[in-house]
Design an enzyme around this catalytic site. Structure first.
Site, PDB file in Angstrom:
ATOM      1  N   HIS A  26      25.086  12.867 -16.375  1.00 39.33           N
ATOM      2  CA  HIS A  26      24.543  11.556 -16.757  1.00 39.33           C
ATOM      3  C   HIS A  26      24.246  11.462 -18.248  1.00 39.33           C
ATOM      4  O   HIS A  26      24.031  10.378 -18.771  1.00 39.33           O
ATOM      5  CB  HIS A  26      23.269  11.270 -15.953  1.00 39.33           C
ATOM      6  CG  HIS A  26      23.554  10.977 -14.516  1.00 39.33           C
ATOM      7  ND1 HIS A  26      23.601   9.711 -13.996  1.00 39.33           N
ATOM      8  CD2 HIS A  26      23.857  11.804 -13.485  1.00 39.33           C
ATOM      9  CE1 HIS A  26      23.896   9.758 -12.712  1.00 39.33           C
ATOM     10  NE2 HIS A  26      24.058  11.034 -12.375  1.00 39.33           N
ATOM     11  N   ASP A  77      22.578   8.628 -26.288  1.00 37.54           N
ATOM     12  CA  ASP A  77      22.265   8.302 -24.889  1.00 37.54           C
ATOM     13  C   ASP A  77      23.541   8.408 -24.062  1.00 37.54           C
ATOM     14  O   ASP A  77      24.608   7.978 -24.530  1.00 37.54           O
ATOM     15  CB  ASP A  77      21.740   6.855 -24.814  1.00 37.54           C
ATOM     16  CG  ASP A  77      20.675   6.681 -23.742  1.00 37.54           C
ATOM     17  OD1 ASP A  77      20.705   7.430 -22.746  1.00 37.54           O
ATOM     18  OD2 ASP A  77      19.831   5.784 -23.896  1.00 37.54           O
TER      19      ASP A  77
END
Ligand code: GDG
Length: 483
Positions: A182, A390
Protein backbone atom coordinates in the site's frame (compact mmCIF):
# COMPACT_ATOMS: atom_id res chain seq x y z
CA UNK A 1 -24.50 -7.00 -2.72
CA UNK A 2 -25.33 -10.27 -4.43
CA UNK A 3 -26.02 -13.25 -2.18
CA UNK A 4 -25.23 -15.85 -4.77
CA UNK A 5 -21.61 -17.01 -4.42
CA UNK A 6 -21.44 -17.79 -8.13
CA UNK A 7 -22.34 -14.27 -9.23
CA UNK A 8 -18.79 -13.06 -9.56
CA UNK A 9 -17.09 -16.30 -10.55
CA UNK A 10 -17.41 -15.60 -14.26
CA UNK A 11 -16.48 -11.96 -14.01
CA UNK A 12 -13.36 -12.86 -12.10
CA UNK A 13 -12.64 -15.90 -14.20
CA UNK A 14 -11.47 -17.75 -11.14
CA UNK A 15 -13.90 -20.63 -10.76
CA UNK A 16 -12.34 -23.84 -9.49
CA UNK A 17 -10.64 -25.76 -12.28
CA UNK A 18 -11.77 -29.10 -11.02
CA UNK A 19 -14.83 -30.17 -9.11
CA UNK A 20 -17.71 -27.73 -8.91
CA UNK A 21 -17.08 -25.21 -11.70
CA UNK A 22 -19.55 -22.75 -10.28
CA UNK A 23 -17.81 -22.28 -6.93
CA UNK A 24 -15.31 -19.44 -6.79
CA UNK A 25 -12.12 -20.27 -4.95
CA UNK A 26 -12.09 -19.12 -1.36
CA UNK A 27 -10.32 -15.85 -0.74
CA UNK A 28 -8.10 -15.60 2.33
CA UNK A 29 -6.98 -12.07 3.20
CA UNK A 30 -4.21 -11.43 5.71
CA UNK A 31 -3.48 -7.97 7.08
CA UNK A 32 -1.80 -6.72 10.22
CA UNK A 33 -5.09 -5.67 11.79
CA UNK A 34 -8.64 -6.75 11.04
CA UNK A 35 -11.03 -4.08 9.84
CA UNK A 36 -14.22 -3.57 11.77
CA UNK A 37 -16.48 -5.82 9.72
CA UNK A 38 -19.37 -5.07 12.05
CA UNK A 39 -19.41 -1.39 11.13
CA UNK A 40 -17.80 -0.71 7.79
CA UNK A 41 -19.40 2.73 7.65
CA UNK A 42 -16.50 3.89 9.86
CA UNK A 43 -13.81 2.18 7.84
CA UNK A 44 -11.48 3.72 5.27
CA UNK A 45 -10.08 2.40 1.98
CA UNK A 46 -8.27 -0.84 2.66
CA UNK A 47 -10.85 -2.20 5.08
CA UNK A 48 -13.75 -1.47 2.72
CA UNK A 49 -11.98 -2.86 -0.35
CA UNK A 50 -11.01 -6.05 1.43
CA UNK A 51 -14.33 -6.57 3.21
CA UNK A 52 -16.26 -6.10 -0.04
CA UNK A 53 -14.03 -8.63 -1.81
CA UNK A 54 -14.65 -11.14 0.99
CA UNK A 55 -18.38 -10.46 1.14
CA UNK A 56 -18.67 -10.87 -2.64
CA UNK A 57 -17.17 -14.33 -2.77
CA UNK A 58 -17.07 -15.48 0.85
CA UNK A 59 -13.81 -15.88 2.65
CA UNK A 60 -11.54 -15.62 5.62
CA UNK A 61 -9.76 -12.55 7.03
CA UNK A 62 -6.83 -13.11 9.35
CA UNK A 63 -5.25 -10.33 11.42
CA UNK A 64 -3.75 -9.53 14.81
CA UNK A 65 -6.14 -9.06 17.69
CA UNK A 66 -6.06 -5.76 19.60
CA UNK A 67 -5.57 -7.87 22.74
CA UNK A 68 -2.10 -9.21 23.49
CA UNK A 69 -0.59 -12.02 25.55
CA UNK A 70 1.34 -10.66 28.51
CA UNK A 71 3.81 -13.44 29.03
CA UNK A 72 4.90 -16.78 27.65
CA UNK A 73 6.15 -15.77 24.21
CA UNK A 74 6.52 -19.44 23.41
CA UNK A 75 2.83 -20.19 23.72
CA UNK A 76 1.11 -20.68 20.37
CA UNK A 77 -1.07 -17.69 19.48
CA UNK A 78 -4.71 -17.84 20.47
CA UNK A 79 -7.06 -17.54 17.51
CA UNK A 80 -10.55 -16.12 17.97
CA UNK A 81 -12.88 -17.01 15.11
CA UNK A 82 -16.05 -15.04 14.30
CA UNK A 83 -18.51 -15.13 11.45
CA UNK A 84 -20.13 -12.01 9.96
CA UNK A 85 -22.37 -13.11 7.11
CA UNK A 86 -20.08 -14.55 4.47
CA UNK A 87 -16.93 -13.20 6.10
CA UNK A 88 -15.12 -15.28 8.66
CA UNK A 89 -12.55 -13.43 10.78
CA UNK A 90 -9.64 -14.93 12.68
CA UNK A 91 -8.02 -12.68 15.30
CA UNK A 92 -4.56 -13.72 16.55
CA UNK A 93 -3.55 -12.86 20.08
CA UNK A 94 0.21 -12.22 19.97
CA UNK A 95 2.84 -11.60 22.68
CA UNK A 96 2.75 -7.93 23.66
CA UNK A 97 6.46 -7.08 23.60
CA UNK A 98 7.18 -9.04 20.48
CA UNK A 99 4.22 -7.41 18.74
CA UNK A 100 5.44 -3.95 19.71
CA UNK A 101 9.00 -4.62 18.42
CA UNK A 102 7.43 -5.87 15.17
CA UNK A 103 4.83 -3.11 14.75
CA UNK A 104 6.32 0.03 16.35
CA UNK A 105 9.83 -1.28 15.69
CA UNK A 106 10.53 -2.98 12.38
CA UNK A 107 7.33 -2.05 10.53
CA UNK A 108 7.10 1.60 11.55
CA UNK A 109 10.63 2.61 12.55
CA UNK A 110 12.53 0.68 9.88
CA UNK A 111 10.32 -0.08 6.88
CA UNK A 112 7.88 2.87 6.91
CA UNK A 113 10.57 5.60 6.82
CA UNK A 114 12.74 3.57 4.41
CA UNK A 115 9.87 3.05 1.96
CA UNK A 116 8.93 6.75 2.25
CA UNK A 117 12.47 7.76 1.22
CA UNK A 118 13.35 8.94 4.77
CA UNK A 119 16.66 7.23 5.48
CA UNK A 120 17.32 9.87 8.15
CA UNK A 121 14.51 8.41 10.28
CA UNK A 122 15.32 4.72 9.84
CA UNK A 123 16.34 2.89 12.99
CA UNK A 124 17.89 -0.56 12.46
CA UNK A 125 17.87 -2.83 15.43
CA UNK A 126 18.46 -6.53 15.47
CA UNK A 127 15.65 -7.06 18.00
CA UNK A 128 13.16 -5.33 15.67
CA UNK A 129 14.10 -7.60 12.76
CA UNK A 130 13.97 -10.64 15.01
CA UNK A 131 10.45 -9.79 16.19
CA UNK A 132 9.35 -9.06 12.61
CA UNK A 133 10.48 -12.52 11.50
CA UNK A 134 8.93 -14.12 14.57
CA UNK A 135 5.51 -12.48 14.25
CA UNK A 136 5.39 -13.37 10.57
CA UNK A 137 6.19 -16.98 11.47
CA UNK A 138 3.32 -16.95 13.99
CA UNK A 139 0.93 -15.56 11.35
CA UNK A 140 2.06 -18.31 8.98
CA UNK A 141 1.57 -21.06 11.54
CA UNK A 142 -1.92 -19.85 12.34
CA UNK A 143 -2.85 -19.46 8.68
CA UNK A 144 -1.54 -22.88 7.64
CA UNK A 145 -3.96 -24.45 10.11
CA UNK A 146 -6.90 -22.46 8.74
CA UNK A 147 -6.46 -23.21 5.02
CA UNK A 148 -9.04 -25.48 3.47
CA UNK A 149 -6.71 -26.79 0.77
CA UNK A 150 -4.40 -25.82 -2.08
CA UNK A 151 -7.20 -23.95 -3.82
CA UNK A 152 -7.54 -21.09 -1.35
CA UNK A 153 -6.25 -17.83 -2.82
CA UNK A 154 -4.14 -16.00 -0.24
CA UNK A 155 -3.92 -12.21 -0.47
CA UNK A 156 -1.43 -10.56 1.89
CA UNK A 157 -1.71 -6.83 2.60
CA UNK A 158 1.16 -4.45 3.15
CA UNK A 159 4.66 -4.01 4.58
CA UNK A 160 4.00 -5.60 7.96
CA UNK A 161 3.83 -9.03 6.35
CA UNK A 162 6.48 -9.16 3.61
CA UNK A 163 8.00 -12.49 4.90
CA UNK A 164 4.63 -14.25 5.20
CA UNK A 165 4.83 -16.18 1.91
CA UNK A 166 8.37 -17.36 2.70
CA UNK A 167 7.17 -18.60 6.10
CA UNK A 168 4.17 -20.34 4.52
CA UNK A 169 6.35 -21.99 1.85
CA UNK A 170 8.60 -23.25 4.67
CA UNK A 171 5.51 -24.93 6.13
CA UNK A 172 4.79 -26.59 2.78
CA UNK A 173 1.97 -24.29 1.62
CA UNK A 174 1.78 -24.42 -2.20
CA UNK A 175 -1.23 -22.15 -2.70
CA UNK A 176 -1.19 -19.08 -4.90
CA UNK A 177 -0.11 -16.17 -2.68
CA UNK A 178 -0.34 -12.50 -3.66
CA UNK A 179 1.06 -9.44 -1.92
CA UNK A 180 -0.08 -5.84 -2.25
CA UNK A 181 2.13 -2.99 -1.05
CA UNK A 182 0.00 0.00 0.00
CA UNK A 183 2.99 2.31 0.45
CA UNK A 184 5.64 3.45 -2.05
CA UNK A 185 8.66 1.34 -3.00
CA UNK A 186 11.89 3.38 -2.90
CA UNK A 187 14.50 3.63 -5.66
CA UNK A 188 17.32 1.03 -5.49
CA UNK A 189 19.95 3.44 -4.17
CA UNK A 190 17.81 4.00 -1.08
CA UNK A 191 16.56 0.44 -0.78
CA UNK A 192 19.97 -1.20 -0.75
CA UNK A 193 20.97 1.09 2.11
CA UNK A 194 19.07 -1.22 4.44
CA UNK A 195 21.28 -4.07 5.63
CA UNK A 196 18.28 -6.39 5.29
CA UNK A 197 17.58 -5.63 1.62
CA UNK A 198 18.64 -9.05 0.27
CA UNK A 199 16.44 -10.85 2.81
CA UNK A 200 13.49 -8.60 1.96
CA UNK A 201 13.90 -9.24 -1.77
CA UNK A 202 14.11 -13.01 -1.18
CA UNK A 203 10.87 -12.73 0.78
CA UNK A 204 9.10 -10.78 -1.98
CA UNK A 205 10.14 -13.42 -4.52
CA UNK A 206 8.22 -16.14 -2.65
CA UNK A 207 4.91 -14.63 -3.84
CA UNK A 208 3.15 -15.40 -7.10
CA UNK A 209 1.94 -11.82 -7.57
CA UNK A 210 3.45 -8.65 -6.09
CA UNK A 211 1.27 -5.58 -6.63
CA UNK A 212 2.09 -1.88 -6.28
CA UNK A 213 0.19 1.41 -6.35
CA UNK A 214 2.04 3.10 -9.23
CA UNK A 215 4.27 2.44 -12.23
CA UNK A 216 7.07 4.29 -10.41
CA UNK A 217 6.90 1.80 -7.52
CA UNK A 218 6.88 -1.18 -9.90
CA UNK A 219 9.95 0.16 -11.71
CA UNK A 220 11.75 0.87 -8.40
CA UNK A 221 11.01 -2.65 -7.21
CA UNK A 222 12.21 -4.37 -10.38
CA UNK A 223 15.40 -2.32 -10.40
CA UNK A 224 15.97 -3.11 -6.71
CA UNK A 225 15.54 -6.84 -7.35
CA UNK A 226 18.00 -6.63 -10.22
CA UNK A 227 20.49 -4.62 -8.15
CA UNK A 228 20.24 -7.20 -5.35
CA UNK A 229 20.43 -10.54 -7.15
CA UNK A 230 20.53 -9.86 -10.93
CA UNK A 231 17.04 -11.27 -11.51
CA UNK A 232 15.44 -9.70 -14.61
CA UNK A 233 11.77 -9.22 -15.45
CA UNK A 234 10.27 -9.85 -18.89
CA UNK A 235 8.10 -7.38 -20.80
CA UNK A 236 4.99 -8.60 -18.94
CA UNK A 237 6.66 -7.92 -15.58
CA UNK A 238 7.29 -11.58 -14.70
CA UNK A 239 10.49 -13.17 -13.40
CA UNK A 240 11.51 -16.74 -12.60
CA UNK A 241 12.55 -17.27 -9.00
CA UNK A 242 12.56 -20.26 -6.64
CA UNK A 243 10.98 -22.45 -9.35
CA UNK A 244 7.97 -20.15 -9.63
CA UNK A 245 6.93 -17.24 -11.85
CA UNK A 246 6.55 -14.01 -9.91
CA UNK A 247 4.36 -11.38 -11.56
CA UNK A 248 4.93 -7.71 -10.65
CA UNK A 249 2.29 -5.20 -11.63
CA UNK A 250 0.61 -1.92 -10.76
CA UNK A 251 -2.92 -2.16 -9.28
CA UNK A 252 -3.88 1.39 -8.23
CA UNK A 253 -6.24 1.29 -5.25
CA UNK A 254 -9.45 3.33 -5.38
CA UNK A 255 -12.50 4.15 -3.28
CA UNK A 256 -16.19 3.29 -3.41
CA UNK A 257 -17.15 6.58 -5.10
CA UNK A 258 -20.95 6.34 -4.92
CA UNK A 259 -21.18 5.43 -1.27
CA UNK A 260 -18.76 8.21 -0.27
CA UNK A 261 -20.65 10.76 -2.42
CA UNK A 262 -23.91 9.70 -0.77
CA UNK A 263 -22.42 10.10 2.69
CA UNK A 264 -21.12 13.57 1.78
CA UNK A 265 -24.48 14.79 0.52
CA UNK A 266 -26.24 13.60 3.68
CA UNK A 267 -23.97 15.62 5.95
CA UNK A 268 -24.84 16.35 9.58
CA UNK A 269 -26.95 19.44 10.18
CA UNK A 270 -24.27 21.40 12.03
CA UNK A 271 -21.80 20.85 9.17
CA UNK A 272 -24.39 22.22 6.73
CA UNK A 273 -25.20 25.21 8.94
CA UNK A 274 -21.50 26.02 9.31
CA UNK A 275 -21.13 25.83 5.54
CA UNK A 276 -24.15 28.14 4.96
CA UNK A 277 -22.82 30.63 7.49
CA UNK A 278 -19.52 30.80 5.62
CA UNK A 279 -21.32 31.17 2.30
CA UNK A 280 -23.25 34.18 3.62
CA UNK A 281 -20.08 35.75 4.99
CA UNK A 282 -18.16 35.00 1.77
CA UNK A 283 -15.65 32.85 3.68
CA UNK A 284 -13.90 29.98 1.93
CA UNK A 285 -12.58 26.85 3.59
CA UNK A 286 -9.43 24.93 2.71
CA UNK A 287 -9.35 21.41 4.17
CA UNK A 288 -6.71 18.79 4.92
CA UNK A 289 -7.45 15.33 6.37
CA UNK A 290 -4.59 13.04 7.30
CA UNK A 291 -3.24 10.67 9.86
CA UNK A 292 -0.68 12.70 11.78
CA UNK A 293 2.28 11.23 9.92
CA UNK A 294 5.55 12.92 8.91
CA UNK A 295 5.07 11.62 5.36
CA UNK A 296 1.96 13.78 4.92
CA UNK A 297 3.84 17.12 4.83
CA UNK A 298 1.64 18.86 7.41
CA UNK A 299 4.02 21.52 8.80
CA UNK A 300 4.95 22.59 5.24
CA UNK A 301 1.26 22.83 4.41
CA UNK A 302 0.62 25.17 7.33
CA UNK A 303 3.60 27.29 6.33
CA UNK A 304 2.17 27.42 2.82
CA UNK A 305 -1.13 28.71 4.18
CA UNK A 306 0.75 31.44 6.05
CA UNK A 307 2.60 32.26 2.81
CA UNK A 308 -0.77 32.51 1.03
CA UNK A 309 -1.81 35.20 3.50
CA UNK A 310 1.50 37.01 3.00
CA UNK A 311 1.54 36.89 -0.78
CA UNK A 312 -2.20 37.19 -1.36
CA UNK A 313 -3.50 39.40 1.47
CA UNK A 314 -6.99 39.50 -0.08
CA UNK A 315 -7.50 36.10 1.61
CA UNK A 316 -6.99 37.48 5.10
CA UNK A 317 -10.28 37.04 6.95
CA UNK A 318 -11.69 35.49 3.74
CA UNK A 319 -10.19 31.98 3.93
CA UNK A 320 -9.74 29.51 6.75
CA UNK A 321 -7.77 26.31 6.82
CA UNK A 322 -9.22 23.30 8.63
CA UNK A 323 -6.77 20.50 9.31
CA UNK A 324 -7.97 17.20 10.74
CA UNK A 325 -4.94 15.19 11.85
CA UNK A 326 -6.02 11.93 13.40
CA UNK A 327 -3.67 10.40 16.01
CA UNK A 328 -1.56 7.47 14.87
CA UNK A 329 1.47 5.37 16.04
CA UNK A 330 1.99 7.57 19.07
CA UNK A 331 4.49 5.14 20.63
CA UNK A 332 6.97 5.89 17.82
CA UNK A 333 9.15 8.91 18.67
CA UNK A 334 9.15 10.49 15.20
CA UNK A 335 5.35 10.83 15.54
CA UNK A 336 5.57 12.68 18.86
CA UNK A 337 8.06 15.07 17.24
CA UNK A 338 5.87 15.83 14.22
CA UNK A 339 2.95 16.51 16.55
CA UNK A 340 4.95 19.07 18.53
CA UNK A 341 6.16 20.71 15.32
CA UNK A 342 2.65 20.96 13.93
CA UNK A 343 1.16 22.42 17.08
CA UNK A 344 3.94 25.02 17.18
CA UNK A 345 3.38 25.97 13.53
CA UNK A 346 -0.41 26.26 13.92
CA UNK A 347 0.08 28.37 17.07
CA UNK A 348 2.60 30.65 15.38
CA UNK A 349 0.39 31.30 12.31
CA UNK A 350 -2.71 31.90 14.41
CA UNK A 351 -0.76 34.11 16.82
CA UNK A 352 0.38 36.25 13.94
CA UNK A 353 -2.87 36.54 11.94
CA UNK A 354 -5.92 35.72 14.09
CA UNK A 355 -8.31 38.38 15.34
CA UNK A 356 -11.50 38.15 17.36
CA UNK A 357 -13.63 37.28 14.34
CA UNK A 358 -11.25 35.01 12.42
CA UNK A 359 -9.08 32.02 13.26
CA UNK A 360 -6.91 31.29 10.20
CA UNK A 361 -6.03 27.68 11.10
CA UNK A 362 -8.37 25.28 12.86
CA UNK A 363 -6.42 22.21 13.85
CA UNK A 364 -8.19 19.10 15.16
CA UNK A 365 -6.01 16.34 16.58
CA UNK A 366 -8.77 13.73 16.90
CA UNK A 367 -10.38 11.11 14.70
CA UNK A 368 -13.60 12.42 13.18
CA UNK A 369 -16.48 10.05 12.26
CA UNK A 370 -16.37 9.13 8.59
CA UNK A 371 -19.78 10.57 7.63
CA UNK A 372 -18.85 13.89 9.22
CA UNK A 373 -15.55 13.87 7.38
CA UNK A 374 -17.40 13.39 4.08
CA UNK A 375 -19.64 16.38 4.85
CA UNK A 376 -16.65 18.56 5.78
CA UNK A 377 -14.87 17.68 2.53
CA UNK A 378 -17.96 18.67 0.56
CA UNK A 379 -18.25 21.94 2.45
CA UNK A 380 -14.66 22.97 1.58
CA UNK A 381 -13.73 24.96 -1.52
CA UNK A 382 -10.16 23.62 -1.62
CA UNK A 383 -8.84 20.14 -0.77
CA UNK A 384 -5.20 20.27 0.23
CA UNK A 385 -3.35 16.96 -0.16
CA UNK A 386 0.38 17.63 -0.08
CA UNK A 387 2.29 14.57 1.20
CA UNK A 388 6.06 14.48 0.78
CA UNK A 389 5.61 10.85 -0.30
CA UNK A 390 2.47 8.70 -0.31
CA UNK A 391 1.59 5.28 -1.75
CA UNK A 392 -1.69 6.51 -3.23
CA UNK A 393 -3.66 8.85 -0.89
CA UNK A 394 -7.33 8.06 -0.69
CA UNK A 395 -8.26 11.45 0.79
CA UNK A 396 -7.56 13.01 -2.63
CA UNK A 397 -10.19 10.69 -4.13
CA UNK A 398 -12.61 11.18 -1.24
CA UNK A 399 -12.41 14.95 -1.75
CA UNK A 400 -13.35 14.57 -5.43
CA UNK A 401 -16.18 12.12 -4.65
CA UNK A 402 -17.62 14.40 -1.96
CA UNK A 403 -18.04 17.50 -4.17
CA UNK A 404 -21.29 18.98 -5.44
CA UNK A 405 -20.92 18.41 -9.21
CA UNK A 406 -22.63 21.72 -10.03
CA UNK A 407 -20.31 23.75 -7.77
CA UNK A 408 -17.22 21.65 -7.03
CA UNK A 409 -14.13 22.58 -5.07
CA UNK A 410 -10.55 22.31 -6.33
CA UNK A 411 -8.00 19.67 -5.38
CA UNK A 412 -4.40 20.77 -4.76
CA UNK A 413 -2.31 17.60 -4.95
CA UNK A 414 1.34 16.75 -4.33
CA UNK A 415 3.23 15.31 -7.28
CA UNK A 416 4.66 12.80 -4.77
CA UNK A 417 1.32 11.18 -3.94
CA UNK A 418 0.70 8.01 -5.96
CA UNK A 419 -2.70 9.52 -6.83
CA UNK A 420 -0.95 12.20 -8.95
CA UNK A 421 -0.25 9.53 -11.59
CA UNK A 422 -3.97 9.47 -12.42
CA UNK A 423 -5.37 12.81 -11.14
CA UNK A 424 -3.68 15.16 -13.60
CA UNK A 425 -6.61 17.64 -13.67
CA UNK A 426 -5.98 18.64 -10.06
CA UNK A 427 -3.51 21.45 -9.35
CA UNK A 428 -0.30 19.43 -9.06
CA UNK A 429 2.33 20.95 -6.77
CA UNK A 430 5.77 20.30 -5.35
CA UNK A 431 5.15 20.11 -1.58
CA UNK A 432 8.77 21.11 -0.88
CA UNK A 433 8.06 24.54 -2.40
CA UNK A 434 6.09 26.63 0.09
CA UNK A 435 5.61 29.36 -2.53
CA UNK A 436 4.27 26.95 -5.14
CA UNK A 437 1.72 25.46 -2.73
CA UNK A 438 0.65 28.95 -1.58
CA UNK A 439 0.16 30.10 -5.18
CA UNK A 440 -1.80 26.94 -6.04
CA UNK A 441 -4.14 27.67 -3.12
CA UNK A 442 -4.65 31.20 -4.46
CA UNK A 443 -5.37 29.82 -7.95
CA UNK A 444 -7.82 27.29 -6.50
CA UNK A 445 -9.65 29.92 -4.42
CA UNK A 446 -10.08 32.16 -7.48
CA UNK A 447 -10.89 29.47 -10.06
CA UNK A 448 -14.01 30.25 -12.15
CA UNK A 449 -16.98 27.87 -11.97
CA UNK A 450 -16.69 26.55 -15.55
CA UNK A 451 -13.04 25.53 -15.04
CA UNK A 452 -13.86 23.91 -11.69
CA UNK A 453 -16.67 21.89 -13.28
CA UNK A 454 -14.49 20.82 -16.18
CA UNK A 455 -11.59 19.67 -14.00
CA UNK A 456 -13.85 17.98 -11.47
CA UNK A 457 -15.80 16.12 -14.18
CA UNK A 458 -12.58 14.63 -15.59
CA UNK A 459 -11.33 13.64 -12.12
CA UNK A 460 -14.64 12.08 -11.10
CA UNK A 461 -14.70 9.98 -14.26
CA UNK A 462 -11.18 8.74 -13.53
CA UNK A 463 -11.85 7.74 -9.89
CA UNK A 464 -15.05 5.97 -10.96
CA UNK A 465 -13.12 3.95 -13.49
CA UNK A 466 -10.29 3.10 -11.06
CA UNK A 467 -12.44 2.42 -8.02
CA UNK A 468 -12.12 -0.05 -5.14
CA UNK A 469 -14.05 -2.75 -7.02
CA UNK A 470 -11.74 -2.49 -10.02
CA UNK A 471 -8.69 -2.70 -7.71
CA UNK A 472 -9.75 -5.90 -6.01
CA UNK A 473 -11.10 -7.54 -9.18
CA UNK A 474 -7.93 -6.92 -11.14
CA UNK A 475 -5.71 -8.14 -8.30
CA UNK A 476 -7.74 -11.28 -7.64
CA UNK A 477 -7.85 -12.01 -11.36
CA UNK A 478 -4.04 -11.86 -11.54
CA UNK A 479 -3.74 -13.93 -8.37
CA UNK A 480 -6.07 -16.65 -9.64
CA UNK A 481 -4.52 -16.94 -13.10
CA UNK A 482 -2.41 -20.07 -12.95
CA UNK A 483 -1.48 -20.20 -16.61
C1 GDG B 1 -2.02 3.84 3.34
C2 GDG B 1 -1.00 4.52 2.40
C3 GDG B 1 -2.71 4.46 0.58
C4 GDG B 1 -8.17 9.95 8.04
N1 GDG B 1 -8.47 10.65 9.15
C5 GDG B 1 -9.66 10.19 9.57
C6 GDG B 1 -10.09 9.19 8.70
N2 GDG B 1 -9.16 9.07 7.76
C7 GDG B 1 -9.29 8.14 6.62
C8 GDG B 1 -9.32 8.86 5.30
C9 GDG B 1 -8.86 7.76 4.35
C10 GDG B 1 -7.89 6.96 5.22
O1 GDG B 1 -8.19 7.26 6.58
C11 GDG B 1 -6.45 7.39 4.97
O2 GDG B 1 -6.04 6.86 3.76
P1 GDG B 1 -4.81 7.46 2.96
O3 GDG B 1 -4.76 6.77 1.64
O4 GDG B 1 -4.98 8.93 2.82
O5 GDG B 1 -3.49 7.25 3.83
P2 GDG B 1 -2.86 6.09 4.81
O6 GDG B 1 -3.64 5.95 6.05
O7 GDG B 1 -1.43 6.50 5.00
O8 GDG B 1 -2.95 4.73 3.97
C12 GDG B 1 -1.72 5.34 1.35
C13 GDG B 1 -3.61 3.69 1.53
O9 GDG B 1 -2.84 2.97 2.51
C14 GDG B 1 -4.52 2.69 0.81
O10 GDG B 1 -3.77 1.82 0.02
O11 GDG B 1 -3.51 5.28 -0.25
O12 GDG B 1 -0.80 5.93 0.46
O13 GDG B 1 -0.10 5.34 3.15
O14 GDG B 1 -9.91 6.91 3.99
O15 GDG B 1 -10.61 9.36 5.05
N3 GDG B 1 -11.26 8.53 8.83
C15 GDG B 1 -12.06 8.87 9.87
N4 GDG B 1 -11.69 9.84 10.78
C16 GDG B 1 -10.51 10.52 10.66
O16 GDG B 1 -10.21 11.39 11.48
N5 GDG B 1 -13.23 8.25 10.03
Amino acid sequence: MADDPTDHGDVLGVARRTGDDAMPRRLVVVSNRLGNVRDLSQAGGLAVGVADALAERGGLWLGASSEHQDSGADEPPLIRMERHGRIETAALTLPREEYSAYYNGYANTTLWPLFHYRLDLVDHRQEFLQAYRQINARFAQALAGLLSGNDDLIWVQDYHLIPLAAELRRLGVRNRIGFFLHIPFPPPDLFVATPDHAELIENFLQYDVVGFQTETDVANFRRSVHATNSTSFDAAGAAEANGRTVLTKCFPIGIDVDSFARMASEAAEDVQIDSMRRQILGLKQIIGVDRLDYSKGLPGRMQAFARLLERHPEHERAATYLQIASPTREEVSAYAEIRGQLEATAGAVNGRYADLAWTPIRYIHRAVPRSRLAGLLRASQVGLVTPLRDGMNLVAMEYIAAQDESDPGVLVLSRFAGAAEQLAESLIVNPYSVDEVADAMATALAMPLNERIERHGALLKRIKRNDAAEWRRSFIKALADES
